[in-house]
Enzyme design. Structure first.
Site, short mmCIF file in Angstrom:
data_model
loop_
_atom_site.label_atom_id
_atom_site.label_comp_id
_atom_site.label_asym_id
_atom_site.label_seq_id
_atom_site.Cartn_x
_atom_site.Cartn_y
_atom_site.Cartn_z
N GLY A 56 0.84 -1.20 0.00
CA GLY A 56 0.00 0.00 0.00
C GLY A 56 0.87 1.24 0.00
O GLY A 56 2.07 1.17 0.29
N CYS A 83 5.33 -6.19 1.38
CA CYS A 83 5.73 -4.78 1.43
C CYS A 83 5.07 -4.08 2.63
O CYS A 83 5.37 -4.40 3.76
CB CYS A 83 5.41 -4.11 0.10
N TYR A 84 4.10 -3.19 2.40
CA TYR A 84 3.45 -2.53 3.54
C TYR A 84 2.86 -3.58 4.50
O TYR A 84 2.91 -3.43 5.72
CB TYR A 84 2.34 -1.59 3.05
N HIS A 173 7.83 -7.44 -4.14
CA HIS A 173 6.53 -7.82 -4.71
C HIS A 173 6.63 -9.10 -5.53
O HIS A 173 7.11 -9.06 -6.66
CB HIS A 173 6.01 -6.68 -5.58
N GLU A 175 4.21 -10.57 -6.89
CA GLU A 175 3.10 -10.64 -7.86
C GLU A 175 3.42 -9.99 -9.20
O GLU A 175 2.69 -10.19 -10.16
CB GLU A 175 1.84 -10.00 -7.24
N ASP A 231 -20.35 -8.74 -20.93
CA ASP A 231 -20.77 -8.88 -19.54
C ASP A 231 -22.26 -9.17 -19.41
O ASP A 231 -22.66 -10.12 -18.74
CB ASP A 231 -20.41 -7.63 -18.72
N LYS A 373 -12.52 -9.57 -16.07
CA LYS A 373 -13.05 -9.59 -17.44
C LYS A 373 -12.69 -10.90 -18.18
O LYS A 373 -13.55 -11.51 -18.81
CB LYS A 373 -12.48 -8.40 -18.20
#
Ligand code: XMP
Length: 517
Positions: A56, A83-84, A173, A175, A231, A373
């Site tokens: 964050g 991280c945070y 990170h 990710e 959608d 999506k």
């Protein structure tokens, strides 16, 4: 609907929070981004297999720093702070964090501690790992029971672990793609540490959703606005599977769609899928409302208002309907949980139906609100929705009205639909068609001189817009092969009456936008 193993991601507002969710779902493990301050008791009741605390933008030193419930560390569930999330863990468990004097940002090499904990980094068969750092503060004293499992020269605690309590922290990170072994690290956490099975599948999602929808709707009825886009189409087919004729779909044909699109919607959903489809043929009403309107925002407002009027009229004809189905997606929902502002979930949901008259009160049914999506596309494929629909390019609600620049008339819409059809037919032949975000024609409000046969012409200019984009927020023009450009231009000028010149738009966004209006 909650599959048996799932990961709770507490969101502290990182730009990468969604990415963590994506990476985990790619491993066929279900996960949800939830509020950063979700009480430990709420978490315990939902029994996650593991908890991830995201990064964050805040510093734990800020007075209003978002903090998790310290009780989450006592649930006996594995926790991974990123991280945070790691700094907050250190702070909440009695360690010490120091404010960074300079921000460490970018690629870094971490050294994996030889005596480190084998479960997270230790058995990756690497003594050094290339990782992506983005932090200011850092942990200097770890809480009791923790030891460093990786370091860099400037960051002695690049990763920490308390194997007994199964609590871990990564200063980098895992990710992002810039951490090449990041997925392996996340997999260790998911499978070795949390014991996830990795069997989350679309077919399971469909079974669970159908059971959910049936239970919620009971004997009531649901109305769904079907636009022909991905959608709303997938949502309609999914709900139809659950409750059949209790679902009523309304398709408003505003006359501003692409060539043949209205017929395709009727054919696919009315005939092939057998949905109860109510088609409101409202071309004339829309054109009448648009007469004399040239300002793009006025066009959008007029079309939005008209749509609501017609939708409401059709819905009233149906009689008693309790639910309104919507294709709200996960990214619309997630924003709402960010601790650094952003509208609340309720405001967003209501915003979507905000235009309906006050006497029309619906409960919302949003069966894909937990999907991204591309997951909705996969769901559509699994439900047998044709590729032409699941792979459809985004198409703006106001349709051709914002692509016929200036006043919208029936004649100009037809010219544009015809030109646009040629663009589609040629662009679809490109081998890298899937890389293209949108491709369309725009009808300019200028006339130019041309020559056809022996006569002089004075006709319209069509512009060609073909862009690549990840999310529509930024875009670059696609390098369309010259041969394709030549074919498009020839075909439009020769086959479409009313156009004697074609130009190609080579502007990126920003500063240009994708649509011309
Ligand atoms: P712009 O033109 O702002 O478009 O670069 C970004 C993306 O949004 C779509 N778009 C709209 N979609 N109603 C919509 O539903 C609108 O009024 C609208 N305007 C733009 C556009 O097609 C692109 O994908």
């Amino acid at each position: 609907m909650k599959p048996h193993d799932w990961i709770a991601i507490l969101d502290y507002g990182s730009q990468y929070s969604q990415l963590i969710a994506r990476r985990i779902r790619e491993q066929k493990v279900y996960c949800e981004l939830i509020r950063f301050d979700t009480p430990a008791a709420t978490l315990a009741a939902r029994q996650p297999a593991g908890i991830i605390l995201s990064g964050g933008p805040s510093s734990v030193f800020e007075t209003n720093a978002p903090l998790g419930d310290p009780g989450l560390y006592d649930l006996g569930v594995p926790v991974l702070g990123i991280c945070y999330g790691m700094q907050m863990t250190a702070k909440l468990l009695g360690g010490k964090v120091t404010p960074g004097h300079s921000r460490e940002y970018g690629k870094a090499q971490i050294r994996v501690a030889a005596n480190g904990d084998a479960s997270l980094l230790g058995d990756l068969d690497a003594t050094e790992l290339s990782v992506w750092m983005s932090h200011g503060d850092q942990v200097v004293n770890m809480p009791e029971g923790f030891h460093a499992i990786a370091s860099t020269p400037s960051c002695p605690v690049a990763a920490m672990a308390n194997p007994a309590r199964r609590i871990f922290g990564l200063q980098f990170h895992p990710e992002v793609v810039h951490t090449p072994r990041g997925t392996d690290i996340l997999r260790k956490f998911l499978f070795a540490i949390c014991g996830c099975t990795g069997d989350w599948q679309m077919s399971q999602f469909i079974r669970d959703s159908i059971a959910d929808i049936r239970q919620r709707v009971g004997d009531d009825h649901v109305v769904c606005g079907l636009s022909g886009g991905v959608d709303s189409s997938v949502v309609a087919v999914l709900i139809h599977r659950a409750i059949g004729k209790q679902l009523h779909c309304i398709f408003v044909d505003n006359g501003l769609l692409r060539h043949g699109e209205a017929e395709q919607v009727e054919q696919t959903f009315g005939k092939a899928f057998g949905l109860d489809l109510h088609v409101a043929r409202a071309q004339d009403q829309f054109l009448k409302r648009l007469k004399g309107v040239v300002d793009p925002e006025m066009k959008r407002k007029a079309i939005g208002a008209m749509f609501v009027e017609i939708f409401a009229e059709e819905a009233r004809k149906l009689g008693h309907v309790k639910f309104l189905a919507q294709g709200t997606l996960y990214p619309d929902v997630i924003e709402s949980f960010s601790p650094i502002g952003g509208p609340s979930a309720t405001i967003k949901s209501h915003h979507n139906v905000g235009g309906l008259p006050p006497d029309m009160k619906f409960e919302l049914l949003e069966p894909v609100r937990e999907l991204f999506k591309d997951e909705v596309r996969a769901l559509g494929r699994e439900l047998g929705v044709p590729d032409a629909v699941t792979n459809r390019q985004p198409f703006p609600g106001p349709g051709m009205a914002v692509r016929v620049l200036g006043e919208v008339t029936a004649e100009r819409v037809t010219i544009l639909q015809q030109a646009d059809l040629r663009v589609q037919e040629e662009i679809e032949k490109l081998p890298n068609y899937r890389d293209i975000w949108q491709s369309f024609a725009v009808l300019l409000p200028v006339q130019t001189v041309g020559v056809m046969g022996d006569s002089r012409t004075y006709e319209n200019v069509a512009a060609l817009r073909v862009v690549e984009s990840r999310d529509g927020m930024t875009a670059d023009w696609h390098r369309v092969p010259y041969d394709t450009l030549a074919r498009i231009s020839n075909r439009i000028i020769n086959e479409v009456r009313g156009v004697n010149r074609v130009v190609f738009d080579i502007s990126s966004k920003p500063p240009a936008t994708i649509e011309w209006e």
